[in-house]
Motif scaffolding. Structure first.
Motif, PDB file in Angstrom:
ATOM      1  N   ARG A 203       0.810  -1.212   0.000  1.00  0.00           N
ATOM      2  CA  ARG A 203       0.000   0.000   0.000  1.00  0.00           C
ATOM      3  C   ARG A 203       0.852   1.275   0.000  1.00  0.00           C
ATOM      4  N   LYS A 264      -8.551  -1.934  -8.010  1.00  0.00           N
ATOM      5  CA  LYS A 264      -9.727  -1.349  -7.360  1.00  0.00           C
ATOM      6  C   LYS A 264     -10.246  -2.265  -6.258  1.00  0.00           C
ATOM      7  N   ALA A 265     -10.307  -3.555  -6.541  1.00  0.00           N
ATOM      8  CA  ALA A 265     -10.793  -4.507  -5.540  1.00  0.00           C
ATOM      9  C   ALA A 265      -9.877  -4.546  -4.323  1.00  0.00           C
ATOM     10  N   GLN A 267      -7.764  -2.132  -3.338  1.00  0.00           N
ATOM     11  CA  GLN A 267      -7.873  -0.862  -2.618  1.00  0.00           C
ATOM     12  C   GLN A 267      -9.052  -0.895  -1.659  1.00  0.00           C
ATOM     13  N   GLU A 268     -10.153  -1.513  -2.074  1.00  0.00           N
ATOM     14  CA  GLU A 268     -11.347  -1.576  -1.229  1.00  0.00           C
ATOM     15  C   GLU A 268     -11.164  -2.528  -0.054  1.00  0.00           C
ATOM     16  N   ASN A 269     -10.466  -3.632  -0.296  1.00  0.00           N
ATOM     17  CA  ASN A 269     -10.249  -4.632   0.755  1.00  0.00           C
ATOM     18  C   ASN A 269      -8.987  -5.411   0.421  1.00  0.00           C
ATOM     19  N   SER A 270      -7.974  -5.297   1.262  1.00  0.00           N
ATOM     20  CA  SER A 270      -6.686  -5.949   0.989  1.00  0.00           C
ATOM     21  C   SER A 270      -6.823  -7.449   0.786  1.00  0.00           C
ATOM     22  N   ASN A 272      -8.932  -9.019  -0.826  1.00  0.00           N
ATOM     23  CA  ASN A 272      -9.369  -9.369  -2.186  1.00  0.00           C
ATOM     24  C   ASN A 272      -8.203  -9.796  -3.065  1.00  0.00           C
TER      25      ASN A 272
END
Length: 439
Positions: A203, A264-265, A267-270, A272
């Motif tokens: 990140r 994108k996935a 970023q929303e939830n690691s 994923n």
């Protein structure tokens, strides 16, 4: 300048002895004698102790042919003589080990192993042939138990808590970077406390990678990274030279639309990333120009890859494995072979465990997977010894069998230069000139 920023600079001043105000200064004026040392230098015998390993098959780590019927003399913790059995005179006071039918290799070096004050785990690692390991990304406090070990441990290299971006992933193991000054002060602190490398986590934004690399360059210590959100080619252009996990190349190889969907996935939830990696890799066209260009860039910039394939292994026919997972791993595996063939330096890291191997032998499984990907057995051995020593910055004393090197050695039953599976048959381990006994 606010008080917090002044405080960070003071940390840096104390470590360096003088004030450095720019990243350019870091890269140009680094110390000439870096401290690329393990946190637990092992005890060794006195120079009165002489060991002779006689009549062994020598595999020195450099990739040349194995040499039969060789004798190696060790004085104290150093290799002092190597030669044909009939030409080397064995000192009368030597402790002689008969190496007939066995192969002598440098101790294995694991570029990617995590532990948390678990000396039993590290003792097992050593007995399975790994004499040196690096933990990329855990806090140095995770290795406090090393100072109280009652049995021999592999040489342990640490990077300190990985550098990550908000909101972080494993926050108890991370430093969440605030700005470039924070990076500089943290690296100074890590080095002061024994870090011999720095780890970037996925990140951390691309804009900070150059600062990390230039600051680490000042100390002449390597930077390694686990990437998911930053494309590998962008990180390489920013100066990154060490990439952990084959999956770190995923977004740079994939179709841009697939890569963006994956980012994108994540970023929303690691979390994923776990299934998402396999889906992403299952769609990658390894024959595409994009893949060729990324490999060429990595080779041109002397990038080192520690694939940790055993961690990601998923095979067709396993009832617990989905088809896209098996296809994704197949592409990861083939990519490593392609990268090696193109000239990328591949090194061995176990990442502790693998689905298809007994606990404690993920390292050996990684070597098997290298050979299955197209490396020769000798290539896999070099990846596990001298190449990893280069990756750590310690090739002057570790990673090969030659006069003057430290005597970290393993005796293997059989001939791993012909059959890499022989690496599962470690019979004796020498650490710093002393045989490791069962505890």
């Amino acid at each position: 300048m606010n008080v917090a920023k002044i405080s960070r600079y003071l940390v840096l001043i104390m470590s360096l002895g003088f004030l450095l105000l720019s990243s350019e200064t870091f890269s140009q004026n680094g110390p000439s004698n870096p401290s690329l040392l393990e946190i637990n230098p092992p005890d060794g015998p006195s120079n009165d102790m002489i060991n002779a390993i006689v009549g062994v098959r020598l595999i020195d780590g450099f990739g040349g042919p194995a040499v039969e019927n060789t004798t190696v003399i060790i004085k104290g913790n150093r290799i002092i003589e190597i030669g044909a059995k009939n030409l080397v005179k064995i000192p009368t006071n030597a402790i002689v080990t008969d190496g007939a039918g066995m192969s002598l290799l440098p101790g294995l070096i694991d570029s990617h192993f995590h532990s948390a004050n678990n000396n039993k785990q590290l003792s097992t690692l050593l007995k399975n042939g790994v004499t040196t390991m690096r933990d990329p990304g855990h806090p140095i406090r995770f290795y406090q138990a090393q100072h109280f070990a009652t049995s021999k441990m592999p040489r342990v290299y640490v990077t300190g808590a990985h550098l990550d971006g908000y909101p972080g992933v494993y926050v108890e193991q991370a430093t969440l970077v605030k700005d470039s000054d924070h990076i500089r002060s943290q690296i100074a602190e890590y080095v002061e406390n024994g870090a011999s490398g720095i780890k970037i986590y996925f990140r951390l934004p691309l804009k900070y990678i150059e600062t990390v690399v230039k600051t680490a360059d000042f100390y002449n210590i390597p930077v390694v990274a686990h990437l998911e959100l930053v494309d590998a080619d962008d990180a390489i252009m920013a100066g990154l030279r060490g990439i952990e996990h084959v999956t770190s190349f995923g977004t740079s190889l994939a179709d841009p639309k697939d890569a963006e969907e994956f980012r994108k996935a994540v970023q929303e939830n690691s979390n994923n990333r776990r299934a998402g990696r396999y889906m992403l890799w299952s769609k990658i066209d390894l024959s595409s120009d994009r893949v060729k260009e990324v490999i060429e860039l990595a080779v041109k910039n002397n990038v080192v890859l520690s694939p940790t394939l055993a961690t990601f292994e998923k095979q067709f026919g396993d009832e617990d494995v989905k088809d896209y997972e098996a296809k994704g791993f197949k592409n990861m595996h083939e990519f490593v072979g392609m990268a090696h063939k193109a000239g990328m330096k591949i090194v061995t890291g176990s990442h502790n465990s693998g689905k298809y191997v007994k606990q404690g032998f993920a390292y050996q499984r990684e070597m098997e997977l290298f050979v299955a990907a197209g490396l020769t057995a000798m290539d896999a051995i070099s990846s596990s010894t001298i190449y990893n020593a280069e990756y750590f910055g310690t090739k002057d004393r570790l990673g090969s069998i030659e006069p003057g090197k430290l005597a970290d050695l393993i005796l293997v039953e059989g001939n791993p230069s012909v059959d890499i599976k022989a690496m599962y048959s470690i019979k004796k381990v020498m650490l710093n000139g002393e045989w490791v006994e069962d505890n």
